[in-house]
Design an enzyme around this catalytic site. Structure first.
Site, PDB file in Angstrom:
ATOM      1  N   ALA A   9      49.277  17.944  35.679  1.00 37.18           N
ATOM      2  CA  ALA A   9      49.733  17.772  34.301  1.00 37.18           C
ATOM      3  C   ALA A   9      48.691  18.191  33.269  1.00 37.18           C
ATOM      4  O   ALA A   9      49.009  18.369  32.099  1.00 37.18           O
ATOM      5  CB  ALA A   9      50.120  16.311  34.063  1.00 37.18           C
ATOM      6  N   ARG A  14      38.996  24.227  29.895  1.00 34.93           N
ATOM      7  CA  ARG A  14      37.836  25.100  30.144  1.00 34.93           C
ATOM      8  C   ARG A  14      38.204  26.481  30.678  1.00 34.93           C
ATOM      9  O   ARG A  14      37.366  27.365  30.746  1.00 34.93           O
ATOM     10  CB  ARG A  14      36.867  24.391  31.117  1.00 34.93           C
ATOM     11  CG  ARG A  14      36.060  23.302  30.444  1.00 34.93           C
ATOM     12  CD  ARG A  14      35.337  22.432  31.435  1.00 34.93           C
ATOM     13  NE  ARG A  14      36.242  21.513  32.117  1.00 34.93           N
ATOM     14  CZ  ARG A  14      35.893  20.694  33.107  1.00 34.93           C
ATOM     15  NH1 ARG A  14      34.646  20.691  33.542  1.00 34.93           N
ATOM     16  NH2 ARG A  14      36.770  19.882  33.662  1.00 34.93           N
ATOM     17  N   GLY A  85      45.215  10.164  32.077  1.00 30.59           N
ATOM     18  CA  GLY A  85      44.294  10.032  33.209  1.00 30.59           C
ATOM     19  C   GLY A  85      44.990  10.131  34.557  1.00 30.59           C
ATOM     20  O   GLY A  85      46.219  10.069  34.654  1.00 30.59           O
ATOM     21  N   ASP A 110      44.364  21.434  41.204  1.00 29.66           N
ATOM     22  CA  ASP A 110      43.340  22.453  40.940  1.00 29.66           C
ATOM     23  C   ASP A 110      42.299  22.516  42.066  1.00 29.66           C
ATOM     24  O   ASP A 110      41.187  22.982  41.848  1.00 29.66           O
ATOM     25  CB  ASP A 110      42.670  22.197  39.582  1.00 29.66           C
ATOM     26  CG  ASP A 110      41.952  20.848  39.524  1.00 29.66           C
ATOM     27  OD1 ASP A 110      42.076  20.057  40.475  1.00 29.66           O
ATOM     28  OD2 ASP A 110      41.265  20.599  38.511  1.00 29.66           O
ATOM     29  N   ASN A 231      37.742  24.549  37.435  1.00 32.87           N
ATOM     30  CA  ASN A 231      37.803  24.126  36.040  1.00 32.87           C
ATOM     31  C   ASN A 231      37.596  25.270  35.064  1.00 32.87           C
ATOM     32  O   ASN A 231      38.022  25.198  33.924  1.00 32.87           O
ATOM     33  CB  ASN A 231      36.765  23.030  35.765  1.00 32.87           C
ATOM     34  CG  ASN A 231      37.119  21.753  36.517  1.00 32.87           C
ATOM     35  OD1 ASN A 231      38.247  21.288  36.448  1.00 32.87           O
ATOM     36  ND2 ASN A 231      36.175  21.221  37.262  1.00 32.87           N
ATOM     37  N   ARG A 336      55.434  54.907  46.619  1.00 32.71           N
ATOM     38  CA  ARG A 336      55.833  53.711  45.872  1.00 32.71           C
ATOM     39  C   ARG A 336      57.339  53.514  45.905  1.00 32.71           C
ATOM     40  O   ARG A 336      58.079  54.436  46.259  1.00 32.71           O
ATOM     41  CB  ARG A 336      55.344  53.820  44.420  1.00 32.71           C
ATOM     42  CG  ARG A 336      55.990  54.953  43.677  1.00 32.71           C
ATOM     43  CD  ARG A 336      55.387  55.149  42.296  1.00 32.71           C
ATOM     44  NE  ARG A 336      55.981  56.305  41.651  1.00 32.71           N
ATOM     45  CZ  ARG A 336      57.001  56.246  40.803  1.00 32.71           C
ATOM     46  NH1 ARG A 336      57.543  55.097  40.491  1.00 32.71           N
ATOM     47  NH2 ARG A 336      57.489  57.342  40.268  1.00 32.71           N
ATOM     48  N   ASN A 389      64.604  65.003  39.877  1.00 34.58           N
ATOM     49  CA  ASN A 389      65.611  63.973  40.158  1.00 34.58           C
ATOM     50  C   ASN A 389      66.170  63.312  38.907  1.00 34.58           C
ATOM     51  O   ASN A 389      67.099  62.539  38.980  1.00 34.58           O
ATOM     52  CB  ASN A 389      65.015  62.892  41.075  1.00 34.58           C
ATOM     53  CG  ASN A 389      63.815  62.203  40.462  1.00 34.58           C
ATOM     54  OD1 ASN A 389      63.134  62.781  39.609  1.00 34.58           O
ATOM     55  ND2 ASN A 389      63.547  60.983  40.874  1.00 34.58           N
ATOM     56  N   ARG A 443      65.059  82.923  41.857  1.00 39.05           N
ATOM     57  CA  ARG A 443      63.978  83.254  40.924  1.00 39.05           C
ATOM     58  C   ARG A 443      64.254  84.643  40.377  1.00 39.05           C
ATOM     59  O   ARG A 443      65.032  85.410  40.971  1.00 39.05           O
ATOM     60  CB  ARG A 443      62.629  83.227  41.640  1.00 39.05           C
ATOM     61  CG  ARG A 443      62.518  84.280  42.704  1.00 39.05           C
ATOM     62  CD  ARG A 443      61.224  84.207  43.498  1.00 39.05           C
ATOM     63  NE  ARG A 443      61.190  85.258  44.480  1.00 39.05           N
ATOM     64  CZ  ARG A 443      60.670  85.141  45.690  1.00 39.05           C
ATOM     65  NH1 ARG A 443      60.147  83.996  46.079  1.00 39.05           N
ATOM     66  NH2 ARG A 443      60.665  86.172  46.513  1.00 39.05           N
TER      67      ARG A 443
HETATM   68  C1  UD1 Z   1      38.614  13.604  39.340  1.00 41.58           C
HETATM   69  C2  UD1 Z   1      38.095  12.259  39.876  1.00 41.58           C
HETATM   70  C3  UD1 Z   1      36.654  12.444  40.382  1.00 41.58           C
HETATM   71  C4  UD1 Z   1      36.593  13.532  41.401  1.00 41.58           C
HETATM   72  C5  UD1 Z   1      37.204  14.825  40.860  1.00 41.58           C
HETATM   73  C6  UD1 Z   1      37.334  15.836  41.976  1.00 41.58           C
HETATM   74  C7  UD1 Z   1      39.233  10.590  38.512  1.00 41.58           C
HETATM   75  C8  UD1 Z   1      39.074   9.558  37.471  1.00 41.58           C
HETATM   76  N1  UD1 Z   1      38.130  11.261  38.836  1.00 41.58           N
HETATM   77  O1  UD1 Z   1      37.826  13.937  38.218  1.00 41.58           O
HETATM   78  O2  UD1 Z   1      36.185  11.207  40.941  1.00 41.58           O
HETATM   79  O3  UD1 Z   1      35.254  13.743  41.807  1.00 41.58           O
HETATM   80  O4  UD1 Z   1      38.532  14.604  40.354  1.00 41.58           O
HETATM   81  O5  UD1 Z   1      37.767  17.087  41.493  1.00 41.58           O
HETATM   82  O6  UD1 Z   1      40.312  10.749  39.057  1.00 41.58           O
HETATM   83  N2  UD1 Z   1      45.700  15.197  35.772  1.00 41.58           N
HETATM   84  C9  UD1 Z   1      46.996  14.803  35.475  1.00 41.58           C
HETATM   85  N3  UD1 Z   1      47.194  13.901  34.482  1.00 41.58           N
HETATM   86  C10 UD1 Z   1      46.175  13.349  33.782  1.00 41.58           C
HETATM   87  C11 UD1 Z   1      44.871  13.745  34.088  1.00 41.58           C
HETATM   88  C12 UD1 Z   1      44.643  14.662  35.094  1.00 41.58           C
HETATM   89  O7  UD1 Z   1      47.956  15.277  36.108  1.00 41.58           O
HETATM   90  O8  UD1 Z   1      46.460  12.531  32.900  1.00 41.58           O
HETATM   91  C13 UD1 Z   1      45.501  16.172  36.837  1.00 41.58           C
HETATM   92  C14 UD1 Z   1      44.792  17.431  36.386  1.00 41.58           C
HETATM   93  O9  UD1 Z   1      45.743  18.435  36.016  1.00 41.58           O
HETATM   94  C15 UD1 Z   1      44.021  17.843  37.643  1.00 41.58           C
HETATM   95  C16 UD1 Z   1      43.755  16.517  38.351  1.00 41.58           C
HETATM   96  O10 UD1 Z   1      44.644  15.584  37.802  1.00 41.58           O
HETATM   97  O11 UD1 Z   1      44.797  18.673  38.486  1.00 41.58           O
HETATM   98  C17 UD1 Z   1      42.325  16.018  38.200  1.00 41.58           C
HETATM   99  O12 UD1 Z   1      42.035  15.795  36.830  1.00 41.58           O
HETATM  100  P1  UD1 Z   1      40.632  16.137  36.201  1.00 41.58           P
HETATM  101  O13 UD1 Z   1      40.649  15.744  34.768  1.00 41.58           O
HETATM  102  O14 UD1 Z   1      40.238  17.512  36.540  1.00 41.58           O
HETATM  103  O15 UD1 Z   1      39.707  15.078  37.010  1.00 41.58           O
HETATM  104  P2  UD1 Z   1      38.148  15.142  37.149  1.00 41.58           P
HETATM  105  O16 UD1 Z   1      37.517  14.783  35.863  1.00 41.58           O
HETATM  106  O17 UD1 Z   1      37.800  16.456  37.734  1.00 41.58           O
END
Ligand code: UD1
Ligand code: MG
Length: 462
Positions: A9, A14, A85, A110, A231, A336, A389, A443
């Site tokens: 989500a 970055r 989160g 990711d 990231n 192709r 063609n 020709r």
């Molecule tokens: C998270 C972990 C961290 C770990 C790291 C590994 C937490 C609090 N921390 O941190 O311990 O070392 O991954 O890569 O979980 N996402 C949502 N909804 C949200 C927030 C995030 O779907 O509200 C998804 C993001 O799209 C992503 C994944 O969750 O695919 C991880 O989120 P991200 O913010 O990258 O977590 P990190 O800070 O990397």
């Protein structure tokens, strides 16, 4: 059977891109498509993708991917309208998984390099230890940015602390949270509503749920590159490098010779037969199959194509086409849009073939364009032959029978049918069908006037 949640989500600020992070391509597939692939092996009962930023775009892309790939499961999209989160993302499943009493595997959208075998091991560990949660960890040379995992003996989990919430001393711990977890859903279901935002980012952390559960153990991944998260574009390029190394090594171990592996790129879906030699600067993309004993490159791009045994392709581009065994293509040929080349053919220098079928042992050795054409066996296309063609509106077909020959600089104005064993005289423009076993000349007749001179010597004008 296990349920899977893929967290996708977030925006991925970055990446500095309007494309949602999880849709960025890594080779032939996007990041999240790779995550979807990696769970197919465990045959999950349900797969949820949590979408938020550009949810429609992610949904559309993944629906198309699932239709095309036959993943063996259907995707259920769950919208997280505000991204509060990772814990909040998993909370969105509370209404979806009511009454579910098995494991929930949580993966980040990711983290695209995870091997299916690692997911299988995590699940096995979880079951054999009778855990409430099992967390995938890695020992990283540089753990900066990751959550740190603290364990007692026998990988007994004690706590996870996010990098930004760690003391300098805690940051010395190189064991990190990969963001991949297996939960006993009924246990997780109980603690999810109790998460708070009591941390530096004021977010709901899924890691807190792990902190609240027990028993929990951690499992270190053998190859830490598997858990690299993407990231930014530097990490994306590094991940591509890792994938390429994996693919090149897999092929070399299977009997393929790569002369200069670092200069070659090969998508992971490509298959290559034994004893094939891949010369420098050669790129194999998409849904491509290469036979045995081929010689590809130097300097070739082959995509979505099927190449038979013993084929040579040198300094050429081949896309969406097939080449049967023992044919030679290039240098500097372009095949192709369904150019289907028979066996033992020669498609040589500066020859373009588009949407055409070329019979066995037919040659077009130099400077030709064959488009919307069907050539039978043993045809010889002279240098400079063009199938005209296109009339400006429509494309028209050219048919050439077995054993026919076109002279240098022939123009075949389509639609046109040339019979078997026909010879077209050099420099002809052929606009009418030609019967089998005949010579066609189209020709202006050459005129030579003996003793002809200019009437007066030219004067220089001022
Ligand atoms: C998270 C972990 C961290 C770990 C790291 C590994 C937490 C609090 N921390 O941190 O311990 O070392 O991954 O890569 O979980 N996402 C949502 N909804 C949200 C927030 C995030 O779907 O509200 C998804 C993001 O799209 C992503 C994944 O969750 O695919 C991880 O989120 P991200 O913010 O990258 O977590 P990190 O800070 O990397
Ligand atoms: Mg974060």
């Amino acid at each position: 059977m296990v349920a899977v949640a893929i967290l996708a989500a977030g925006r991925g600020t970055r990446m500095k891109s309007s494309l949602p992070k999880v849709l960025h391509p890594l080779g032939a597939k996007s990041l999240v498509e790779r995550v979807l692939d990696s769970v197919a092996e465990i045959q999950p009962r349900r797969v949820f993708v949590i979408v938020g930023y550009e949810a429609d775009r992610v949904r559309e892309a993944l629906t198309a991917y699932a239709a095309q790939e036959n993943l063996g499961y259907s995707i259920e999209f769950v919208e997280q309208t505000e991204q509060l989160g990772t814990g909040h993302a998993v909370q969105q499943l509370l209404p979806q998984l009511q009454g579910f009493d098995e494991e929930l595997l949580v993966l980040n959208g990711d983290v695209p390099l995870l091997r299916p075998s690692t997911i299988g091991q995590l699940l096995d560990t979880h079951r054999s230890r009778g855990n409430s949660a099992t967390i995938l960890t890695a020992q990283l040379p540089d753990p900066t940015g990751y959550g740190r995992v603290f364990c007692g003996d026998h990988d007994q989990f004690e706590s996870i602390i996010e990098h930004r919430d760690c003391t300098p001393e805690q940051r010395q711990n190189a064991r990190i949270n990969a963001g991949i977890y297996c939960f006993d859903w009924p246990k997780l279901e109980q603690v999810l509503p109790t998460l708070t935002t009591n941390n530096d980012q004021a977010e709901y952390y899924i890691t807190d749920a792990v902190n609240y559960l027990s028993p929990v153990t951690a499992m270190d991944v053998a190859d830490y590159q598997e858990i690299f998260g993407i990231n930014d574009r530097v990490q994306l390029a590094n991940a591509y490098g890792i994938l390429q190394t994996r693919k090149r090594e897999e092929l070399m171990r299977a009997g393929v010779l790569l002369i200069d592996p670092a200069s070659v790129t090969i998508d992971d879906g490509v298959t290559v037969g034994e004893e094939t030699v891949i010369e420098p600067q050669t790129h194999l993309r998409g849904n491509t199959t290469i036979g045995e004993n081929c010689r590809l490159g130097p300097g070739s791009l082959i995509e979505n194509s099927t190449i038979g045994d013993g084929v040579t392709v040198m300094y050429s581009v081949v896309s969406d086409s097939t080449i049967a065994k023992d044919s030679r293509v290039g240098p500097f040929a372009h095949l192709r849009g369904h150019a289907d080349i028979g066996a033992g053919c020669r498609i040589g220098n500066f020859v373009e073939v588009k949407q055409s079928t070329i019979g066995d042992r037919t040659n077009a050795a130099h400077l030709a364009y064959l488009g919307n054409a069907t050539l039978a066996e043993r045809v010889n296309i002279g240098a400079g032959t063009i199938t005209a063609n296109y009339d400006g509106v429509h494309k028209h077909p050219t048919m050439i029978g077995a054993g026919s020959k076109t002279g240098a600089n022939s123009v075949l104005v389509a639609p046109i049918t040339i019979g078997e064993n026909v010879t077209i005289a050099a420099g002809s423009t052929i606009t009418k069908d030609v019967e089998a076993d005949s010579l066609a000349i189209g020709r202006a007749r050459q005129v030579s006037r003996k003793g002809w001179k200019l009437k007066s010597a030219p004067t220089t004008s001022d």
